[in-house]
Motif scaffolding. Structure first.
Motif, PDB file in Angstrom:
ATOM      1  N   GLU A  47       1.219 -10.170 -15.391  1.00 37.75           N
ATOM      2  CA  GLU A  47       0.500  -9.100 -14.696  1.00 37.75           C
ATOM      3  C   GLU A  47       0.074  -8.000 -15.662  1.00 37.75           C
ATOM      4  N   ARG A  48       0.947  -7.631 -16.573  1.00 40.41           N
ATOM      5  CA  ARG A  48       0.607  -6.548 -17.501  1.00 40.41           C
ATOM      6  C   ARG A  48      -0.502  -6.972 -18.455  1.00 40.41           C
ATOM      7  N   PHE A  49      -0.468  -8.219 -18.924  1.00 40.07           N
ATOM      8  CA  PHE A  49      -1.531  -8.690 -19.817  1.00 40.07           C
ATOM      9  C   PHE A  49      -2.866  -8.756 -19.077  1.00 40.07           C
ATOM     10  N   THR A  50      -2.856  -9.287 -17.860  1.00 37.09           N
ATOM     11  CA  THR A  50      -4.098  -9.380 -17.085  1.00 37.09           C
ATOM     12  C   THR A  50      -4.658  -8.001 -16.780  1.00 37.09           C
ATOM     13  N   LEU A  51      -3.785  -7.067 -16.410  1.00 36.57           N
ATOM     14  CA  LEU A  51      -4.234  -5.710 -16.123  1.00 36.57           C
ATOM     15  C   LEU A  51      -4.813  -5.044 -17.367  1.00 36.57           C
ATOM     16  N   ALA A  52      -4.186  -5.249 -18.514  1.00 41.12           N
ATOM     17  CA  ALA A  52      -4.702  -4.666 -19.751  1.00 41.12           C
ATOM     18  C   ALA A  52      -6.081  -5.227 -20.090  1.00 41.12           C
ATOM     19  N   LEU A  53      -6.269  -6.542 -19.893  1.00 42.37           N
ATOM     20  CA  LEU A  53      -7.568  -7.151 -20.168  1.00 42.37           C
ATOM     21  C   LEU A  53      -8.640  -6.593 -19.240  1.00 42.37           C
ATOM     22  N   MET A  54      -8.334  -6.477 -17.955  1.00 41.08           N
ATOM     23  CA  MET A  54      -9.309  -5.944 -17.013  1.00 41.08           C
ATOM     24  C   MET A  54      -9.667  -4.497 -17.324  1.00 41.08           C
ATOM     25  N   LEU A  55      -8.681  -3.701 -17.699  1.00 43.60           N
ATOM     26  CA  LEU A  55      -8.945  -2.297 -18.016  1.00 43.60           C
ATOM     27  C   LEU A  55      -9.781  -2.157 -19.285  1.00 43.60           C
ATOM     28  N   ILE A  56      -9.545  -3.019 -20.272  1.00 46.62           N
ATOM     29  CA  ILE A  56     -10.364  -2.993 -21.484  1.00 46.62           C
ATOM     30  C   ILE A  56     -11.814  -3.333 -21.154  1.00 46.62           C
ATOM     31  N   VAL A  57     -12.009  -4.294 -20.264  1.00 48.30           N
ATOM     32  CA  VAL A  57     -13.369  -4.662 -19.857  1.00 48.30           C
ATOM     33  C   VAL A  57     -14.044  -3.495 -19.146  1.00 48.30           C
ATOM     34  N   VAL A  58     -13.324  -2.840 -18.235  1.00 47.01           N
ATOM     35  CA  VAL A  58     -13.886  -1.692 -17.510  1.00 47.01           C
ATOM     36  C   VAL A  58     -14.238  -0.565 -18.472  1.00 47.01           C
ATOM     37  N   ALA A  59     -13.342  -0.265 -19.426  1.00 45.19           N
ATOM     38  CA  ALA A  59     -13.607   0.798 -20.394  1.00 45.19           C
ATOM     39  C   ALA A  59     -14.797   0.455 -21.279  1.00 45.19           C
ATOM     40  N   PHE A  60     -14.944  -0.819 -21.645  1.00 47.13           N
ATOM     41  CA  PHE A  60     -16.069  -1.229 -22.489  1.00 47.13           C
ATOM     42  C   PHE A  60     -17.393  -1.081 -21.749  1.00 47.13           C
ATOM     43  N   ARG A  61     -17.403  -1.445 -20.480  1.00 47.09           N
ATOM     44  CA  ARG A  61     -18.630  -1.282 -19.690  1.00 47.09           C
ATOM     45  C   ARG A  61     -18.985   0.190 -19.514  1.00 47.09           C
ATOM     46  N   ASN A  62     -17.990   1.021 -19.269  1.00 48.76           N
ATOM     47  CA  ASN A  62     -18.258   2.456 -19.120  1.00 48.76           C
ATOM     48  C   ASN A  62     -18.730   3.075 -20.433  1.00 48.76           C
ATOM     49  N   LEU A  63     -18.199   2.581 -21.563  1.00 44.86           N
ATOM     50  CA  LEU A  63     -18.639   3.087 -22.859  1.00 44.86           C
ATOM     51  C   LEU A  63     -20.101   2.764 -23.098  1.00 44.86           C
ATOM     52  N   ILE A  64     -20.531   1.580 -22.705  1.00 47.40           N
ATOM     53  CA  ILE A  64     -21.945   1.219 -22.863  1.00 47.40           C
ATOM     54  C   ILE A  64     -22.821   2.085 -21.959  1.00 47.40           C
ATOM     55  N   GLU A  65     -22.351   2.335 -20.744  1.00 47.23           N
ATOM     56  CA  GLU A  65     -23.145   3.122 -19.807  1.00 47.23           C
ATOM     57  C   GLU A  65     -23.301   4.568 -20.272  1.00 47.23           C
ATOM     58  N   LEU A  66     -22.255   5.145 -20.858  1.00 48.37           N
ATOM     59  CA  LEU A  66     -22.275   6.566 -21.221  1.00 48.37           C
ATOM     60  C   LEU A  66     -22.573   6.820 -22.688  1.00 48.37           C
ATOM     61  N   SER A  67     -22.781   5.744 -23.472  1.00 51.42           N
ATOM     62  CA  SER A  67     -22.985   5.945 -24.909  1.00 51.42           C
ATOM     63  C   SER A  67     -24.284   6.661 -25.207  1.00 51.42           C
ATOM     64  N   GLY A  68     -25.315   6.466 -24.389  1.00 53.77           N
ATOM     65  CA  GLY A  68     -26.592   7.115 -24.644  1.00 53.77           C
ATOM     66  C   GLY A  68     -26.832   8.351 -23.820  1.00 53.77           C
ATOM     67  N   SER A  69     -25.823   8.820 -23.096  1.00 49.77           N
ATOM     68  CA  SER A  69     -25.989   9.994 -22.236  1.00 49.77           C
ATOM     69  C   SER A  69     -25.205  11.167 -22.795  1.00 49.77           C
ATOM     70  N   GLU A  70     -25.593  12.349 -22.387  1.00 49.78           N
ATOM     71  CA  GLU A  70     -24.916  13.577 -22.779  1.00 49.78           C
ATOM     72  C   GLU A  70     -24.436  14.276 -21.521  1.00 49.78           C
ATOM     73  N   PHE A  71     -23.230  14.752 -21.552  1.00 48.75           N
ATOM     74  CA  PHE A  71     -22.685  15.449 -20.395  1.00 48.75           C
ATOM     75  C   PHE A  71     -21.914  16.671 -20.872  1.00 48.75           C
ATOM     76  N   ASP A  72     -21.950  17.696 -20.078  1.00 51.72           N
ATOM     77  CA  ASP A  72     -21.290  18.951 -20.408  1.00 51.72           C
ATOM     78  C   ASP A  72     -20.492  19.390 -19.197  1.00 51.72           C
ATOM     79  N   PHE A  73     -19.198  19.539 -19.367  1.00 53.92           N
ATOM     80  CA  PHE A  73     -18.336  19.906 -18.254  1.00 53.92           C
ATOM     81  C   PHE A  73     -18.550  21.351 -17.821  1.00 53.92           C
ATOM     82  N   SER A  74     -19.105  22.192 -18.685  1.00 50.06           N
ATOM     83  CA  SER A  74     -19.267  23.600 -18.335  1.00 50.06           C
ATOM     84  C   SER A  74     -20.356  23.818 -17.303  1.00 50.06           C
ATOM     85  N   GLU A  75     -21.303  22.903 -17.185  1.00 46.51           N
ATOM     86  CA  GLU A  75     -22.394  23.042 -16.241  1.00 46.51           C
ATOM     87  C   GLU A  75     -22.166  22.270 -14.951  1.00 46.51           C
TER      88      GLU A  75
END
Length: 324
Positions: A47-75
């Protein structure tokens, strides 16, 4: 998991609380023996290995989605709720800490679950040393489940035997990883190009050809690096398993205290006498139905006893307790 991490409400927190509560509720304050705890440990490893693999996949997809965007928490905060638990201006930290939160919560819940099981079932912590010995014996000696002998085909990777004992199915996860990886690469190339599919062949300039050739070379180098890492990990695991073989016999003899009929931890003599009387009242043979000869059962009139399954012959899905 992908939907919960990227939701704009507290779906990830709800998922964590519900899953971890169910996992703790299904394990604590229940009767477990050493062999059942071994199967629970195998399930937690997978379970821990499968969960780690799924989370790495989710983080990789989010990194691709946000790599070309700019965001500012102050606004104003426009990212999903799980990204704002611990705010920061670093995109890698913003994407990675939901993953770390899920993994840390899983480790904490597993620690509490095993602590409860070992405490209330009077199982000594030395049982986990025997579990490690069983897995190391599969990896080092190449003995299949149910067959213990000398080392055979030492030049062949014996990790499938460990996967069989753990109940780990690697092919479905490999297919999922390849599918999501190809989709991620398609998305990565589509962001910086005019065509929507990676598998089409448009007219490319010399600069674009060099750009894609560079990415292909980087992909080949990454694959070689991962292959080298796998070989190094395999060699280190085999050497670790071989080193543990020196004390396996001594630990196997010492583990007799964890078998059935062991002296309970923290129970007085009066409590032991009471438990024995209670067990004799609950295990009255007159209350049992007569045995039949169906589906491999004992013949009528010959009750007999079923032998214990050795820990070395036990897998994750072996039925160690009769339910009929």
């Amino acid at each position: 998991m992908n939907v919960a991490v990227n939701s704009y409400d507290h779906a990830l927190l709800t998922l964590l609380v519900s899953n971890q509560f169910v996992e703790i509720k299904g394990s604590v304050f229940k009767k477990f023996e050493k062999d059942s705890l071994f199967q629970i440990t195998c399930a937690d490893i997978v379970e821990r290995f499968t969960l780690a693999l799924m989370l790495i996949v989710v983080a990789f997809r989010n990194l691709i989605e946000l790599s070309g965007s700019e965001f500012d928490f102050s606004e104003g905060f426009v990212l999903p709720k799980s990204f704002g638990w611990f705010r920061g201006n670093n995109i890698l930290w913003t994407i990675s800490y939901p993953v770390l939160t899920v993994m840390l919560s899983e480790m904490l819940v597993d620690w509490l679950k095993h602590a409860f099981i070992t405490k209330f079932n009077h199982i000594r912590p030395s049982a986990y040393e025997r579990y490690t010995d069983v897995l190391c014996r599969d990896l080092a000696s190449g003995s299949a489940v149910g067959r213990r002998g000398a080392r055979k085909h030492s030049y062949v990777d014996q990790s499938p035997l460990v996967a069989r004992r753990l109940g780990f199915a690697s092919l479905p996860l490999a297919v999922v990883a390849i599918l999501i990886g190809s989709q991620s690469l398609n998305l990565m190339f589509a962001v910086n190009s005019d065509f929507s599919s990676l598998w089409t062949v448009p007219s490319l300039t010399h600069a674009e050809i060099m750009h894609y050739a560079t990415w292909a070379a980087m992909g080949l180098l990454f694959w070689i690096c991962f292959l080298v890492i796998k070989v190094i990990l395999g060699v280190n695991l085999v050497s670790y398993a071989s080193r543990r073989r020196a004390g396996m016999d001594a630990r196997e003899i010492a583990d007799v205290v964890n078998d059935f009929g062991r002296d309970p931890i923290g129970e007085g003599k009066e409590e032991q006498v009471y438990n024995k009387k209670l067990k004799s009242l609950l295990d009255n043979e007159e209350d049992d139905a007569p045995r039949t000869a169906e589906i491999g059962e004992n013949k009528p009139g010959h009750p007999g006893k079923r032998g214990r399954v050795k820990l070395e012959d036990l897998t994750r899905y072996t039925m160690v307790k009769r339910i009929w």
